[in-house]
Write a protein that holds these residues in place. Structure first.
Motif, PDB file in Angstrom:
ATOM      1  N   LYS A 116      90.719  96.354  62.692  1.00  0.00           N
ATOM      2  CA  LYS A 116      90.835  97.159  61.459  1.00  0.00           C
ATOM      3  C   LYS A 116      92.209  97.809  61.376  1.00  0.00           C
ATOM      4  CE  LYS A 116      89.495 101.337  61.723  1.00  0.00           C
ATOM      5  NZ  LYS A 116      88.697 102.548  61.927  1.00  0.00           N
ATOM      6  N   GLU A 117      92.652  98.380  62.488  1.00  0.00           N
ATOM      7  CA  GLU A 117      93.959  99.052  62.477  1.00  0.00           C
ATOM      8  C   GLU A 117      95.092  98.044  62.279  1.00  0.00           C
ATOM      9  OE1 GLU A 117      94.042 101.508  65.980  1.00  0.00           O
ATOM     10  OE2 GLU A 117      92.287 102.664  65.308  1.00  0.00           O
ATOM     11  N   MET A 118      94.924  96.881  62.898  1.00  0.00           N
ATOM     12  CA  MET A 118      95.946  95.849  62.751  1.00  0.00           C
ATOM     13  C   MET A 118      96.066  95.397  61.288  1.00  0.00           C
ATOM     14  SD  MET A 118      96.085  92.397  64.951  1.00  0.00           S
ATOM     15  CE  MET A 118      97.229  91.068  64.566  1.00  0.00           C
ATOM     16  N   LEU A 119      94.939  95.422  60.590  1.00  0.00           N
ATOM     17  CA  LEU A 119      94.958  94.945  59.203  1.00  0.00           C
ATOM     18  C   LEU A 119      95.682  95.913  58.254  1.00  0.00           C
ATOM     19  CD1 LEU A 119      91.437  93.312  58.943  1.00  0.00           C
ATOM     20  CD2 LEU A 119      93.651  92.169  58.940  1.00  0.00           C
ATOM     21  N   SER A 120      96.036  97.089  58.754  1.00  0.00           N
ATOM     22  CA  SER A 120      96.902  97.958  57.947  1.00  0.00           C
ATOM     23  C   SER A 120      98.330  97.444  57.986  1.00  0.00           C
ATOM     24  CB  SER A 120      96.881  99.391  58.485  1.00  0.00           C
ATOM     25  OG  SER A 120      95.625  99.952  58.288  1.00  0.00           O
ATOM     26  N   ARG A 121      98.627  96.620  58.969  1.00  0.00           N
ATOM     27  CA  ARG A 121     100.014  96.128  59.114  1.00  0.00           C
ATOM     28  C   ARG A 121     100.120  94.635  58.878  1.00  0.00           C
ATOM     29  NH1 ARG A 121      98.774  99.566  63.410  1.00  0.00           N
ATOM     30  NH2 ARG A 121      98.186  97.820  64.715  1.00  0.00           N
ATOM     31  N   ASN A 122      99.008  93.929  59.029  1.00  0.00           N
ATOM     32  CA  ASN A 122      99.022  92.469  58.905  1.00  0.00           C
ATOM     33  C   ASN A 122      97.940  92.027  57.937  1.00  0.00           C
ATOM     34  OD1 ASN A 122     100.915  91.554  61.215  1.00  0.00           O
ATOM     35  ND2 ASN A 122      99.587  93.100  62.112  1.00  0.00           N
ATOM     36  N   SER A 123      98.046  90.767  57.521  1.00  0.00           N
ATOM     37  CA  SER A 123      97.060  90.324  56.533  1.00  0.00           C
ATOM     38  C   SER A 123      95.805  89.730  57.184  1.00  0.00           C
ATOM     39  CB  SER A 123      97.694  89.309  55.588  1.00  0.00           C
ATOM     40  OG  SER A 123      98.210  88.243  56.346  1.00  0.00           O
ATOM     41  N   SER A 124      95.876  89.405  58.478  1.00  0.00           N
ATOM     42  CA  SER A 124      94.659  88.868  59.111  1.00  0.00           C
ATOM     43  C   SER A 124      94.614  89.273  60.583  1.00  0.00           C
ATOM     44  CB  SER A 124      94.629  87.338  58.984  1.00  0.00           C
ATOM     45  OG  SER A 124      95.716  86.798  59.692  1.00  0.00           O
ATOM     46  N   ALA A 125      93.412  89.234  61.127  1.00  0.00           N
ATOM     47  CA  ALA A 125      93.218  89.600  62.541  1.00  0.00           C
ATOM     48  C   ALA A 125      91.992  88.865  63.056  1.00  0.00           C
ATOM     49  CB  ALA A 125      93.018  91.107  62.665  1.00  0.00           C
ATOM     50  N   LEU A 126      91.860  88.810  64.384  1.00  0.00           N
ATOM     51  CA  LEU A 126      90.701  88.156  64.993  1.00  0.00           C
ATOM     52  C   LEU A 126      89.887  89.181  65.767  1.00  0.00           C
ATOM     53  CD1 LEU A 126      92.395  84.926  66.421  1.00  0.00           C
ATOM     54  CD2 LEU A 126      90.834  85.062  64.464  1.00  0.00           C
ATOM     55  N   VAL A 127      88.574  89.054  65.695  1.00  0.00           N
ATOM     56  CA  VAL A 127      87.690  89.922  66.475  1.00  0.00           C
ATOM     57  C   VAL A 127      86.931  89.043  67.472  1.00  0.00           C
ATOM     58  CG1 VAL A 127      85.790  91.565  66.413  1.00  0.00           C
ATOM     59  CG2 VAL A 127      87.333  91.400  64.457  1.00  0.00           C
ATOM     60  N   PRO A 128      87.186  89.197  68.767  1.00  0.00           N
ATOM     61  CA  PRO A 128      86.425  88.415  69.747  1.00  0.00           C
ATOM     62  C   PRO A 128      84.955  88.852  69.753  1.00  0.00           C
ATOM     63  CG  PRO A 128      88.373  89.457  70.744  1.00  0.00           C
ATOM     64  CD  PRO A 128      88.185  90.070  69.390  1.00  0.00           C
ATOM     65  N   LEU A 129      84.061  87.896  69.741  1.00  0.00           N
ATOM     66  CA  LEU A 129      82.632  88.210  69.841  1.00  0.00           C
ATOM     67  C   LEU A 129      82.188  87.828  71.255  1.00  0.00           C
ATOM     68  CD1 LEU A 129      81.328  86.804  66.416  1.00  0.00           C
ATOM     69  CD2 LEU A 129      81.881  89.165  67.023  1.00  0.00           C
ATOM     70  N   PRO A 130      82.082  88.831  72.145  1.00  0.00           N
ATOM     71  CA  PRO A 130      81.949  88.527  73.569  1.00  0.00           C
ATOM     72  C   PRO A 130      80.765  87.620  73.934  1.00  0.00           C
ATOM     73  CG  PRO A 130      81.770  90.905  73.164  1.00  0.00           C
ATOM     74  CD  PRO A 130      82.106  90.259  71.858  1.00  0.00           C
ATOM     75  N   THR A 131      79.606  87.834  73.357  1.00  0.00           N
ATOM     76  CA  THR A 131      78.458  87.020  73.772  1.00  0.00           C
ATOM     77  C   THR A 131      78.426  85.658  73.071  1.00  0.00           C
ATOM     78  OG1 THR A 131      77.152  88.184  72.127  1.00  0.00           O
ATOM     79  CG2 THR A 131      76.936  88.946  74.405  1.00  0.00           C
ATOM     80  N   PHE A 132      79.327  85.454  72.118  1.00  0.00           N
ATOM     81  CA  PHE A 132      79.367  84.173  71.407  1.00  0.00           C
ATOM     82  C   PHE A 132      80.470  83.267  71.942  1.00  0.00           C
ATOM     83  CE2 PHE A 132      77.080  86.827  68.528  1.00  0.00           C
ATOM     84  CZ  PHE A 132      76.322  86.010  67.718  1.00  0.00           C
ATOM     85  N   GLY A 133      81.473  83.893  72.582  1.00  0.00           N
ATOM     86  CA  GLY A 133      82.611  83.118  73.053  1.00  0.00           C
ATOM     87  C   GLY A 133      83.473  82.594  71.913  1.00  0.00           C
ATOM     88  N   VAL A 134      83.444  83.276  70.760  1.00  0.00           N
ATOM     89  CA  VAL A 134      84.307  82.862  69.640  1.00  0.00           C
ATOM     90  C   VAL A 134      85.040  84.084  69.106  1.00  0.00           C
ATOM     91  CG1 VAL A 134      82.778  80.984  68.909  1.00  0.00           C
ATOM     92  CG2 VAL A 134      82.552  83.242  67.860  1.00  0.00           C
ATOM     93  N   ASP A 135      86.113  83.826  68.361  1.00  0.00           N
ATOM     94  CA  ASP A 135      86.847  84.899  67.699  1.00  0.00           C
ATOM     95  C   ASP A 135      86.562  84.824  66.204  1.00  0.00           C
ATOM     96  OD1 ASP A 135      87.948  85.461  70.128  1.00  0.00           O
ATOM     97  OD2 ASP A 135      89.797  84.342  69.757  1.00  0.00           O
ATOM     98  N   ALA A 136      86.131  85.935  65.645  1.00  0.00           N
ATOM     99  CA  ALA A 136      85.830  85.940  64.202  1.00  0.00           C
ATOM    100  C   ALA A 136      87.076  86.373  63.435  1.00  0.00           C
ATOM    101  CB  ALA A 136      84.690  86.915  63.915  1.00  0.00           C
ATOM    102  N   PRO A 137      87.498  85.580  62.427  1.00  0.00           N
ATOM    103  CA  PRO A 137      88.663  85.992  61.634  1.00  0.00           C
ATOM    104  C   PRO A 137      88.279  87.056  60.610  1.00  0.00           C
ATOM    105  CG  PRO A 137      87.848  83.866  60.884  1.00  0.00           C
ATOM    106  CD  PRO A 137      86.951  84.283  62.012  1.00  0.00           C
ATOM    107  N   LEU A 138      89.210  87.952  60.359  1.00  0.00           N
ATOM    108  CA  LEU A 138      88.998  89.009  59.371  1.00  0.00           C
ATOM    109  C   LEU A 138      90.291  89.180  58.579  1.00  0.00           C
ATOM    110  CD1 LEU A 138      86.676  91.061  58.771  1.00  0.00           C
ATOM    111  CD2 LEU A 138      87.929  92.703  60.159  1.00  0.00           C
TER     112      LEU A 138
END
Ligand SMILES: Nc1ncnc2c1ncn2[C@@H]1O[C@H](COP(=O)(O)OP(=O)(O)OP(=O)(O)O)[C@@H](O)[C@H]1O
Ligand SMILES: [Mg+2]
Length: 647
Positions: free
Chosen positions: A256-278
């Motif tokens: 969320k904080e990164m998205l104040s400076r950038n247009s996209s970010a990834l959120v790792p989902l630990p139990t899924f082993g994937v990164d969710a784009p936001l």
């Protein structure tokens, strides 16, 4: 410095972060650093041996002892007692542990125990919560704390920074969106202090709620793929899953904080082993219900103050969550005043705490009325639960103020601190009226060859071409009067030279010597920026790709790579019959931003298929054009220009 001549400490105890400043006996104000950083994480954690850890230590220990972790003790203010692992801890003790860490650091810096302490609190906190805070301070060895509402401290910092921007009789709207609480307050400057003429608070609204909205969105998007994996994050049953769950919330906050400076970010989902784009726009959409609540509350506070929006001297953004770029846009659109943003909105309350006069709080033990601040009754006083529950009992439902404890004679001691603060503010105000002269500027290279008819900045929606609709979404309205994001125009400040012209490939506007106001950092030479915006409508020819786009170029000296630009803008392209081509109709609204740019750089629109025989124009709306160099930051405030139609 305190009345007693020893060091004075000001503390802003926040839901996520605590900030503090010290005034040393030599009069210098310095931030208290915690492991080198100006913010102490407000978290606490009871570890395996029953120790109560604070700050970064608590966060680290939380990985091993997640059940002993409380990330936001301020949200537990009403709970009386909190169970951390196996240990029940009284809330004043929990908060006191955080305050004790601050006191220790302060003492380490000055070499003596601090002699006076000021604590800030949300404006909406009633006497019961203020008593808990006072008790926590005393447990931390900080006796007879002075209590100041956060917006009053923010207004005092605003006056110390910008002086005459808030003249006596003028009103400042303080929009404070932190991690767990929201306050909107209208603070009027009086000859001897401040008067909170309207204030509304949401004890359950802040950045944490935006985080929660993002987590809910991730659940909606991913839970179906592996319900068990999502359950482990949502309702962790083992220590390992609690760790994962904590990690998810931390990563969501970071994204969320990164998205104040950038247009996209990834959120790792630990139990899924994937990164969710936001994406930025997705986040803005998710945050919108929270932000809408803050806007409604701000409207109520303004109404209660009786101050029309057009008469506000400024709107000050406070709290880390006010960094979300769309916040400034929404406020600007709603109230017609461009908000003032500061470099570190998390620190401004602490910064102003010591120079803020204390309000009269006869209902809080240990406090006597001070004449400088009048707090009008705030309807409703609402000490609601901080954890998102229903509104709490009105003020009348709290235990009667005062419990037979004797007042501690605080006013007698603080009177001198108050006088010193008022004198310091008067001095600062005087200094800030010093004439600022602008540096000479060179012309924008691209514009130099194109002298055309003189034009002025178009701030008037009526000057749009006939048939043109209002900008579809998100474009900030023209500022009413002064761009209030900065102190009012300084004496000697120039107006930009704005010229419209058409070059070989399209219509342009050059705005030379656009003044910027200093908004932070040490005083120094003032700065101007040269700006050029063009619509390039060259047709493809001879196998060349058509160069069909809008661009916005700037040039701030020295353009040697040392100064950085961050700009919130909307660059739009219209057909002259009023149909907007860029951004495309379906695109979400809101400002775009470009950060970390050099002093000379440009941004462009995406390409658009222009058609022969059709006329176009471009429109640029700047919410903030900020330039930072050598520790000082300048900003233009709100600007808006539109080119002529072309060809
Ligand atoms: N760049 C950013 N974009 C969005 N949110 C941010 C950004 N930087 C910080 N925040 C958020 O700001 C909040 C922390 O701000 P702050 O330190 O002012 O709150 P606080 O004082 O702890 O809380 P409160 O005032 O509500 O008690 C966190 O929710 C954090 O995620
Ligand atoms: Mg805060």
């Amino acid at each position: 410095m305190s009345a007693a001549g020893g060091p004075a400490l000001g503390i802003d105890f926040g839901t996520s972060n605590t900030a503090a400043v010290l005034v040393r006996p030599d009069g210098r104000t310095i931030p208290v650093l915690f492991d080198g950083a100006p913010l102490l994480v407000s978290a606490v954690c009871v570890d395996g041996s029953g120790r109560l850890l604070v700050g970064a230590d608590a966060r680290n220990a939380a990985r091993m002892y997640p059940e002993g972790f409380e990330p936001n003790p301020k949200r537990r203010i009403d709970d009386g007692e909190v169970l951390l692992g196996e240990v029940a801890i009284a809330v004043p003790e929990l908060i006191g542990a955080v305050l004790a860490r601050v006191a220790d650091e302060a003492e380490r810096i000055v070499g003596n125990p601090v002699s006076t302490v000021t604590l800030t609190h949300p404006a909406a906190w009633g006497p019961r919560r203020r008593e808990v805070l006072t008790a926590a301070a005393e447990l931390a060895g900080l006796v007879e704390p002075r209590l100041v509402p956060e917006p009053v401290a923010a207004a005092a910092a605003f006056v110390a920074r910008y002086g005459t921007a808030l003249p006596v009789g003028g009103s400042l709207l303080v929009y404070d969106l932190g991690a767990g609480t929201f306050d909107a307050s209208v603070v009027r400057r009086t000859p001897d202090g401040f008067d909170v003429s309207g204030s509304e608070g949401l004890a359950d609204t802040g950045g944490l709620d935006v985080d929660a909205a993002v987590v809910a969105y991730l659940g909606a998007a991913y839970a179906d793929r592996d319900p068990a994996a999502w359950r482990r994050l949502q309702r962790p049953a083992s220590a390992e899953d609690r760790r994962y769950s904590r990690q998810l919330w931390d990563d969501v906050q970071a994204a969320k904080e990164m998205l104040s400076r950038n247009s996209s970010a990834l959120v790792p989902l630990p139990t899924f082993g994937v990164d969710a784009p936001l994406g930025r726009e997705q986040l803005e959409e998710l945050a919108r219900p929270v932000l809408d609540r803050t806007l409604a509350t701000t409207r109520t506070a303004l109404r209660a103050s009786g101050v029309p929006a057009r008469e506000l001297s400024g709107v000050l953004l406070v709290g880390g969550s006010s960094r979300i770029p769309v916040v400034a846009t929404l406020l600007h659109r709603e109230f017609g005043v461009a908000p003032t943003t500061v470099e570190q909105p998390e620190l401004i309350v602490a910064e102003g705490s010591l120079s803020a006069p204390a309000p009269p709080s006869p209902d809080v033990p240990g406090q006597r009325p001070a004449p400088a601040v009048r707090l009008r009754p705030v309807p409703p006083a609402g000490d609601g639960p901080p954890d998102g529950g229903a509104a709490g009992p009105p003020a009348g439902g709290e235990p009667p103020a005062g419990d037979g404890r004797s007042a501690r004679g605080g006013w007698r001691r603080h009177r001198w601190a108050l006088l010193a603060a008022v004198l310091a503010l008067a001095l600062l105000a005087g200094l800030l009226t010093v004439v600022i002269t602008w540096t000479p500027l060179r012309r924008t290279p691209g514009a130099a060859a194109h002298d055309g008819p003189t034009a002025t900045a178009s701030a008037d929606p009526a000057s749009r071409p006939a048939g043109s609709s209002a900008p579809a979404t998100g474009a900030p309205p023209a500022s009413r009067g002064q761009p209030a994001s900065q102190p009012p125009t300084q004496p000697g400040q120039t107006k930009p030279t704005v010229r419209k012209f058409a070059d070989a490939t399209g219509p342009c506007i050059s705005a030379e010597r656009t003044p910027m106001n200093r908004i932070g950092g040490p005083a120094g030479a003032a700065h101007n920026v040269d700006m050029l915006m063009c619509l390039s409508v060259a047709q493809a020819s001879g196998g060349q790709e058509a160069n069909q786009l809008g661009y916005f170029r700037w040039d701030v000296r020295p353009a040697d790579g040392t100064g950085r630009v961050s700009v919130a803008y909307r660059l739009e392209v219209y057909r002259c019959d009023g149909v907007r081509l860029l951004p495309p109709a379906g695109a979400p609204g809101g400002d775009q931003s470009a950060t970390g740019r050099f002093g000379s750089d440009e941004v462009t629109t995406s390409k658009v298929p222009f058609q022969d025989g059709t006329r176009y124009y471009a429109q640029l709306s700047i919410t903030s054009f900020r330039y930072a160099a050598a520790g000082t930051t300048w900003d233009t405030g709100v600007l808006r220009w539109r080119t002529d139609c072309f060809p």
